[in-house]
Design a protein around this motif. Structure first.
Motif, PDB file in Angstrom:
ATOM      1  N   CYS A  50       0.839  -1.196   0.000  1.00 19.34           N
ATOM      2  CA  CYS A  50       0.000   0.000   0.000  1.00 19.34           C
ATOM      3  C   CYS A  50       0.878   1.251   0.000  1.00 19.34           C
ATOM      4  O   CYS A  50       1.836   1.351   0.759  1.00 19.34           O
ATOM      5  N   ALA A  51       0.558   2.198  -0.871  1.00 26.05           N
ATOM      6  CA  ALA A  51       1.305   3.455  -0.933  1.00 26.05           C
ATOM      7  C   ALA A  51       0.942   4.342   0.255  1.00 26.05           C
ATOM      8  O   ALA A  51      -0.153   4.237   0.814  1.00 26.05           O
ATOM      9  N   TYR A  62      -2.772   6.012   1.694  1.00 22.69           N
ATOM     10  CA  TYR A  62      -3.876   5.099   1.384  1.00 22.69           C
ATOM     11  C   TYR A  62      -4.023   4.044   2.473  1.00 22.69           C
ATOM     12  O   TYR A  62      -3.087   3.746   3.209  1.00 22.69           O
ATOM     13  N   CYS A  69      -5.115   0.050   2.735  1.00 26.65           N
ATOM     14  CA  CYS A  69      -5.314  -1.125   1.889  1.00 26.65           C
ATOM     15  C   CYS A  69      -5.698  -2.324   2.747  1.00 26.65           C
ATOM     16  O   CYS A  69      -4.906  -2.777   3.569  1.00 26.65           O
ATOM     17  N   SER A  87      -4.849  -2.752  -5.679  1.00 32.08           N
ATOM     18  CA  SER A  87      -4.063  -1.594  -6.078  1.00 32.08           C
ATOM     19  C   SER A  87      -3.317  -1.041  -4.873  1.00 32.08           C
ATOM     20  O   SER A  87      -3.807  -1.127  -3.744  1.00 32.08           O
ATOM     21  N   SER A  88      -2.132  -0.470  -5.099  1.00 29.59           N
ATOM     22  CA  SER A  88      -1.398   0.175  -4.002  1.00 29.59           C
ATOM     23  C   SER A  88      -1.898   1.596  -3.770  1.00 29.59           C
ATOM     24  O   SER A  88      -1.532   2.245  -2.805  1.00 29.59           O
ATOM     25  N   THR A  89      -2.770   2.098  -4.670  1.00 26.59           N
ATOM     26  CA  THR A  89      -3.364   3.432  -4.539  1.00 26.59           C
ATOM     27  C   THR A  89      -4.869   3.334  -4.796  1.00 26.59           C
ATOM     28  O   THR A  89      -5.378   3.866  -5.785  1.00 26.59           O
ATOM     29  N   PRO A 123      -8.384   6.070  -0.132  1.00 25.55           N
ATOM     30  CA  PRO A 123      -7.444   7.095   0.340  1.00 25.55           C
ATOM     31  C   PRO A 123      -7.553   7.265   1.859  1.00 25.55           C
ATOM     32  O   PRO A 123      -8.618   7.027   2.433  1.00 25.55           O
ATOM     33  N   GLY A 154       3.168   4.231   4.338  1.00 24.74           N
ATOM     34  CA  GLY A 154       3.101   3.110   3.411  1.00 24.74           C
ATOM     35  C   GLY A 154       2.755   1.817   4.135  1.00 24.74           C
ATOM     36  O   GLY A 154       3.207   1.590   5.259  1.00 24.74           O
ATOM     37  N   GLY A 212      -5.948  11.506   2.295  1.00 20.77           N
ATOM     38  CA  GLY A 212      -4.657  11.265   1.660  1.00 20.77           C
ATOM     39  C   GLY A 212      -3.432  11.703   2.425  1.00 20.77           C
ATOM     40  O   GLY A 212      -2.354  11.783   1.840  1.00 20.77           O
ATOM     41  N   THR A 223      -0.054  11.542   4.486  1.00 21.15           N
ATOM     42  CA  THR A 223       0.991  10.519   4.463  1.00 21.15           C
ATOM     43  C   THR A 223       1.894  10.525   5.695  1.00 21.15           C
ATOM     44  O   THR A 223       2.594   9.556   5.950  1.00 21.15           O
TER      45      THR A 223
END
Length: 83
Positions: free
Chosen positions: A3-4, A7, A9, A15-17, A28, A37, A55, A57
Motif C-alpha cells: 500500500c502506498a 492510502y 489497503c 491496487s497500491s493506490t 485514500p 506506506g 490522503g 501521508t
C-alpha cells in the motif's frame, strides 16, 4: 504491491493506490488521519491538530488547530470553542 503512503489497503487490495469511497475497506487515507506506506489502520492526527482532506501521508500533514478552536484526536474539522 504494498500500500502506498496516503492510502488504506485491506488485505487482498488490488491496487497500491485504491480509489474507493469512505465506506470501502481500501481507500485514500481518511480525513483527520495520516497513513504511512503499508497502512491497514489509519493513524489519527494528534490532539490539537486536524486534517480536513483525505490522503495524509505523515504526521506533519496534520495542521495545528487554529486559535479559538478545539481539535481532538483524529479531527477532520476544527470546532469553534464555546464563548
Amino acid at each position: 504491491g504494498p500500500c502506498a503512503a496516503g492510502y488504506i489497503c485491506a488485505s487482498g487490495a488490488s491496487s497500491s493506490t485504491p480509489v474507493g469511497n469512505t465506506s470501502s475497506p481500501s481507500r485514500p487515507c481518511d480525513a483527520g488521519h495520516y497513513c504511512r506506506g503499508g497502512t491497514v489502520v489509519p493513524t489519527p492526527c494528534p490532539l490539537h491538530t486536524f486534517r480536513n482532506e483525505t490522503g495524509g501521508t505523515q504526521i506533519s500533514d496534520c495542521l495545528p488547530c487554529p486559535a479559538g478552536y478545539q481539535c481532538g484526536l483524529g479531527t477532520a474539522m476544527a470546532t469553534l470553542c464555546a464563548p
